[in-house]
Design a protein around this motif. Structure first.
Motif, short mmCIF file in Angstrom:
data_model
loop_
_atom_site.label_atom_id
_atom_site.label_comp_id
_atom_site.label_asym_id
_atom_site.label_seq_id
_atom_site.Cartn_x
_atom_site.Cartn_y
_atom_site.Cartn_z
N GLN A 169 60.21 22.10 107.72
CA GLN A 169 61.02 21.95 106.52
C GLN A 169 61.26 20.48 106.19
O GLN A 169 61.35 20.10 105.02
CB GLN A 169 62.35 22.70 106.67
N LEU A 170 61.34 19.64 107.21
CA LEU A 170 61.44 18.21 106.99
C LEU A 170 60.19 17.69 106.29
O LEU A 170 60.29 16.94 105.31
CB LEU A 170 61.65 17.47 108.32
N ILE A 171 59.03 18.08 106.78
CA ILE A 171 57.78 17.63 106.17
C ILE A 171 57.68 18.14 104.74
O ILE A 171 57.25 17.40 103.84
CB ILE A 171 56.55 18.08 106.99
N LEU A 172 58.08 19.38 104.50
CA LEU A 172 58.05 19.89 103.12
C LEU A 172 58.96 19.07 102.21
O LEU A 172 58.62 18.82 101.05
CB LEU A 172 58.46 21.36 103.09
N ALA A 173 60.11 18.66 102.71
CA ALA A 173 61.03 17.85 101.90
C ALA A 173 60.40 16.49 101.59
O ALA A 173 60.49 16.00 100.45
CB ALA A 173 62.36 17.67 102.63
N ILE A 174 59.75 15.89 102.57
CA ILE A 174 59.09 14.59 102.36
C ILE A 174 57.92 14.76 101.39
O ILE A 174 57.76 13.99 100.44
CB ILE A 174 58.63 14.00 103.70
N ASN A 175 57.10 15.78 101.61
CA ASN A 175 55.98 16.03 100.71
C ASN A 175 56.47 16.40 99.31
O ASN A 175 55.84 16.04 98.31
CB ASN A 175 55.08 17.13 101.26
#
Length: 197
Positions: free
Chosen positions: A57-63
């Motif tokens: 979910q962190l990576i999705l937020a950054i992406n």
């Protein structure tokens, strides 16, 4: 020692995404570290997972932040153009990818586990970019073919993306292609020509 109460949850989320995006742009997905993000902002790794729930979910937020920047860049480049907007959109696609190489490739390097559903807010961000392309393709098509714009957009996006990705990773250089952008534009023109004859 991590700061435990300097920021509200929303402020903390924005801080993490901003630093995460900065680091993603600098080192790329393969070398990205949530722990390094936490260290840079002075919080523990547990705080990041408390805010986002998981690494994915962190990576999705950054992406998702990258997608927001990409859409804003695309629309800004199209806003001042009365004509030839599709070609400008393709040029903007290449420009953004080349100017944001690591963050852009992270959009495609990251995969959610097969049993996880893509969050709706992320899907909307991806769709927003696709809709710009659909809009511009529709404007290039004769009225009787306007309904074919979504399917054509998906196909042409794959074509442009492939050219762009091969340009970034050096494949086209190995194959002797000197101008991947021009080649992508030619393929788009070829596809559109069959609807105009």
């Amino acid at each position: 020692m991590g700061r435990r109460s300097d920021h509200s949850r929303e402020e903390l989320r924005a801080l993490i995404v901003a630093e995460g995006h900065r680091q993603m742009a600098e080192v790329g997905f393969a070398k990205f570290s949530a722990r390094e993000v936490a260290k840079a902002i002075g919080y523990s790794i547990g705080t990041l997972y408390n805010v986002f729930g998981s690494y994915d979910q962190l990576i999705l937020a950054i992406n998702g932040h990258t997608l927001d920047l990409w859409l804003a860049d695309l629309e800004a480049k199209l806003d001042s153009l009365p004509a030839s907007r599709l070609r400008a959109a393709i040029d903007a696609y290449f420009d953004f990818a080349l100017g944001n190489r690591n963050a852009w490739t992270a959009l495609y390097d990251f995969r959610l586990p097969a049993d996880e559903v893509m969050p709706e807010d992320y899907r909307i961000k991806v769709t927003a970019i696709t809709e710009v392309v659909v809009r511009e393709i529709r404007s290039e098509l004769p009225t009787e073919h306007a309904g074919e714009a979504p399917a054509l957009a998906r196909s042409l996006l794959a074509t442009v993306h492939g050219h762009c990705y091969f340009a970034l990773n050096g494949t086209f250089a190995l194959l002797g292609e000197q101008d991947p952008l021009a080649a992508a534009l030619d393929r788009v023109d070829d596809a559109l020509a069959r609807f105009k004859s």
